[in-house]
Design an enzyme around this catalytic site. Structure first.
Site, mmCIF file in Angstrom:
data_model
loop_
_atom_site.group_PDB
_atom_site.id
_atom_site.type_symbol
_atom_site.label_atom_id
_atom_site.label_comp_id
_atom_site.label_asym_id
_atom_site.label_seq_id
_atom_site.Cartn_x
_atom_site.Cartn_y
_atom_site.Cartn_z
ATOM 1 N N TYR A 9 0.832 -1.206 0.000
ATOM 2 C CA TYR A 9 0.000 0.000 0.000
ATOM 3 C C TYR A 9 0.862 1.248 0.000
ATOM 4 C CZ TYR A 9 -3.796 -2.833 1.978
ATOM 5 O OH TYR A 9 -4.739 -3.778 2.207
ATOM 6 N N LYS A 16 5.529 10.152 -5.166
ATOM 7 C CA LYS A 16 6.886 9.632 -4.964
ATOM 8 C C LYS A 16 6.838 8.142 -4.587
ATOM 9 C CE LYS A 16 11.109 10.805 -2.428
ATOM 10 N NZ LYS A 16 11.158 9.811 -1.336
ATOM 11 N N LYS A 20 8.087 4.897 -6.753
ATOM 12 C CA LYS A 20 9.035 3.969 -6.128
ATOM 13 C C LYS A 20 8.499 2.525 -6.203
ATOM 14 C CE LYS A 20 12.270 3.127 -2.735
ATOM 15 N NZ LYS A 20 13.616 3.679 -2.658
ATOM 16 N N ARG A 66 -7.506 1.229 -3.950
ATOM 17 C CA ARG A 66 -8.432 0.985 -2.833
ATOM 18 C C ARG A 66 -9.342 2.193 -2.653
ATOM 19 N NH1 ARG A 66 -6.873 -0.879 3.347
ATOM 20 N NH2 ARG A 66 -6.114 1.271 3.577
ATOM 21 N N GLU A 129 -12.715 -6.834 7.898
ATOM 22 C CA GLU A 129 -11.954 -6.343 9.057
ATOM 23 C C GLU A 129 -12.852 -5.820 10.159
ATOM 24 O OE1 GLU A 129 -9.351 -3.419 7.207
ATOM 25 O OE2 GLU A 129 -10.860 -2.976 5.700
ATOM 26 N N ASP A 155 -7.987 -3.044 12.252
ATOM 27 C CA ASP A 155 -9.401 -2.664 12.253
ATOM 28 C C ASP A 155 -10.242 -3.702 12.978
ATOM 29 O OD1 ASP A 155 -10.089 -0.148 10.847
ATOM 30 O OD2 ASP A 155 -8.932 -1.045 9.224
ATOM 31 N N ILE A 221 3.573 -2.406 3.954
ATOM 32 C CA ILE A 221 3.447 -0.947 3.910
ATOM 33 C C ILE A 221 4.780 -0.248 3.650
ATOM 34 C CG2 ILE A 221 1.373 -0.758 5.335
ATOM 35 C CD1 ILE A 221 3.438 -0.114 7.693
ATOM 36 N N HIS A 222 5.859 -1.033 3.552
ATOM 37 C CA HIS A 222 7.174 -0.415 3.359
ATOM 38 C C HIS A 222 8.005 -1.289 2.407
ATOM 39 C CE1 HIS A 222 11.195 1.109 4.234
ATOM 40 N NE2 HIS A 222 10.598 2.200 4.702
ATOM 41 N N ASP A 269 -0.977 -40.601 2.479
ATOM 42 C CA ASP A 269 -2.230 -41.011 1.836
ATOM 43 C C ASP A 269 -2.859 -39.796 1.148
ATOM 44 O OD1 ASP A 269 -3.240 -39.632 3.959
ATOM 45 O OD2 ASP A 269 -4.534 -41.232 4.700
HETATM 46 N N1 COA Z 1 5.433 2.425 -0.997
HETATM 47 C C1 COA Z 1 6.418 2.865 -1.813
HETATM 48 N N2 COA Z 1 7.504 3.514 -1.365
HETATM 49 C C2 COA Z 1 7.596 3.709 -0.026
HETATM 50 C C3 COA Z 1 6.609 3.271 0.871
HETATM 51 C C4 COA Z 1 5.485 2.599 0.341
HETATM 52 N N3 COA Z 1 4.501 2.171 1.119
HETATM 53 N N4 COA Z 1 6.983 3.607 2.122
HETATM 54 C C5 COA Z 1 8.153 4.223 2.025
HETATM 55 N N5 COA Z 1 8.545 4.324 0.724
HETATM 56 C C6 COA Z 1 9.772 4.874 0.177
HETATM 57 C C7 COA Z 1 10.040 6.294 0.666
HETATM 58 O O1 COA Z 1 9.403 7.207 -0.184
HETATM 59 C C8 COA Z 1 11.538 6.346 0.590
HETATM 60 O O2 COA Z 1 11.888 6.530 -0.772
HETATM 61 P P1 COA Z 1 13.315 7.175 -1.183
HETATM 62 O O3 COA Z 1 14.389 6.290 -0.625
HETATM 63 O O4 COA Z 1 13.275 7.170 -2.681
HETATM 64 O O5 COA Z 1 13.329 8.552 -0.592
HETATM 65 C C9 COA Z 1 11.969 4.938 0.981
HETATM 66 O O6 COA Z 1 10.858 4.118 0.649
HETATM 67 C C10 COA Z 1 12.314 4.788 2.427
HETATM 68 O O7 COA Z 1 11.222 5.216 3.228
HETATM 69 P P2 COA Z 1 11.357 5.542 4.791
HETATM 70 O O8 COA Z 1 11.987 6.890 4.969
HETATM 71 O O9 COA Z 1 12.004 4.405 5.461
HETATM 72 O O10 COA Z 1 9.837 5.582 5.240
HETATM 73 P P3 COA Z 1 9.024 6.833 5.738
HETATM 74 O O11 COA Z 1 9.480 7.165 7.121
HETATM 75 O O12 COA Z 1 9.085 7.890 4.706
HETATM 76 O O13 COA Z 1 7.540 6.285 5.796
HETATM 77 C C11 COA Z 1 5.604 5.102 6.492
HETATM 78 C C12 COA Z 1 7.113 5.308 6.711
HETATM 79 C C13 COA Z 1 5.117 3.948 7.338
HETATM 80 C C14 COA Z 1 4.857 6.381 6.861
HETATM 81 C C15 COA Z 1 5.404 4.793 4.982
HETATM 82 O O14 COA Z 1 6.148 3.644 4.702
HETATM 83 C C16 COA Z 1 3.971 4.658 4.513
HETATM 84 O O15 COA Z 1 3.262 5.645 4.373
HETATM 85 N N6 COA Z 1 3.515 3.429 4.212
HETATM 86 C C17 COA Z 1 2.199 3.188 3.665
HETATM 87 C C18 COA Z 1 1.123 3.367 4.690
HETATM 88 C C19 COA Z 1 -0.243 3.069 4.147
HETATM 89 O O16 COA Z 1 -0.494 3.153 2.969
HETATM 90 N N7 COA Z 1 -1.187 2.694 5.042
HETATM 91 C C20 COA Z 1 -2.534 2.335 4.664
HETATM 92 C C21 COA Z 1 -2.707 0.899 4.378
HETATM 93 S S1 COA Z 1 -2.469 -0.145 5.789
HETATM 94 MG MG MG Z 2 -8.171 -1.324 7.351
#
Ligand code: COA
Ligand code: MG
Length: 289
Positions: A9, A16, A20, A66, A129, A155, A221-222, A269
């Site tokens: 997600y 950005k 990525k 979503r 959820e 949730d 999420i990461h 089996d």
């Molecule tokens: N998708 C794509 N790229 C992501 C990402 C994701 N979910 N989360 C982080 N990145 C990227 C950042 O943009 C950064 O890119 P860069 O190296 O080119 O600058 C790199 O990955 C490292 O990110 P980092 O600095 O470790 O994370 P953060 O502190 O910026 O963010 C979160 C942490 C948790 C806020 C972030 O990962 C996030 O928003 N995740 C998605 C949350 C979400 O969608 N929740 C709803 C569904 S459960």
């Molecule tokens: Mg949810």
């Protein structure tokens, strides 16, 4: 069906992160308009996702959007903003009834017919959820456009008043409920997010446990979480080799007129054959470019 070991997600307004995500080799990319997007960014998320669907090459990653839950008041604008650009699927969160899936399915079918796209080509994945969602799984999971049920652990814990723990014992009944419903209708169960995203050891353990329970994939999420989850949901070389041996020896033993036989000191089996065939099917599904 698309293999969905890791479903990543990101907030739909975050260009950005979307750009990525297409570099990561992740199975599914889910651009979010729901809880990952702030209330004052919903319109921006719709426009950004529409732009991404038009301009970016997602390669072999599945492109999903979503929407907000049916009844939130945002859902219609959300789905209408992205459907013209042909996502691979729509994710509906917090589903509690069959009718909510049917609502989205009708809108999708209209778009398919209007654009000359194959009917049923745009799939639906749902989040279950809430307590009501788990109670109504039997009817919800029967919808023909469904590919997967995504279980939202945070949730759900909030919905039943449970306190989340590291081993997630408080979620076990609902997780297994989702797996059973998915198995009954031959769709994919997708497991909880590990929100403590920096702890990759905990992620590995939770992913492997989820895979053993029967989940076919997990929400992430990461970017760092992607390879760990993909590895946990890919059958190991040993598991594949053992499954192949079961299939081969099973055939030979049937010819000898034996339903049960011994392999490496273990009884084999029919149920073990079925499980071995599932392992091989999963390994084959993951064998993509
Ligand atoms: N998708 C794509 N790229 C992501 C990402 C994701 N979910 N989360 C982080 N990145 C990227 C950042 O943009 C950064 O890119 P860069 O190296 O080119 O600058 C790199 O990955 C490292 O990110 P980092 O600095 O470790 O994370 P953060 O502190 O910026 O963010 C979160 C942490 C948790 C806020 C972030 O990962 C996030 O928003 N995740 C998605 C949350 C979400 O969608 N929740 C709803 C569904 S459960
Ligand atoms: Mg949810």
């Amino acid at each position: 069906m698309h293999s969905r070991r890791a479903l990543l997600y990101m907030p739909g307004d975050n260009w950005k992160m979307i750009t990525k995500s297409i570099t990561l080799g992740v199975d599914s990319i889910c651009m979010d308009m729901e809880d990952g997007t702030a209330v004052n960014k919903k319109a921006e998320a719709r426009a950004t996702i529409a732009k991404a669907l038009q301009e970016l090459d997602f390669g072999t990653s599945e492109k999903l959007a979503r929407i907000n839950s049916v009844g939130s008041g945002w859902e219609k604008d959300d789905i209408e903003a992205v459907l013209p650009y042909k996502p691979d699927g729509i994710v509906i969160p917090k589903v509690e009834s069959f009718e909510q899936v049917e609502w989205a399915s009708r809108i999708i079918e209209d778009a398919e017919l209007k654009n000359g796209w194959q009917v049923n080509s745009i799939r639906i994945l749902i989040g279950v959820e809430t307590a009501k969602g788990i109670l109504n799984l039997k009817e919800i999971a029967s919808h023909p456009r469904l590919d997967a049920i995504i279980f939202g652990g945070e949730d759900f814990a909030a919905s039943i008043g449970a306190t989340r723990t590291k081993d997630a014992i408080e979620l076990l009944y609902a997780r297994q409920g989702v797996i059973v419903a998915c198995a009954a209708y031959d769709i994919q169960p997708i497991d909880i997010v590990t929100i403590n995203y920096k702890d990759l050891d905990a992620l590995k353990l939770e992913s492997e446990f989820g895979a053993r329970l029967g989940f076919s994939g997990k929400q992430v999420i990461h970017p760092h979480q992607v390879p760990v989850v993909q590895a946990a949901f890919t059958p190991s070389a040993e598991a594949v080799a053992y499954a192949k041996r079961i299939v081969e020896t099973f055939e030979a033993s049937q010819k000898e007129g034996k339903g049960a036989y011994s392999l490496d000191g273990k009884m084999i089996d029919m149920p073990l054959l079925k499980n071995a065939q599932k392992v091989l099917a999963r390994a084959k599904a993951d064998d993509r470019p």
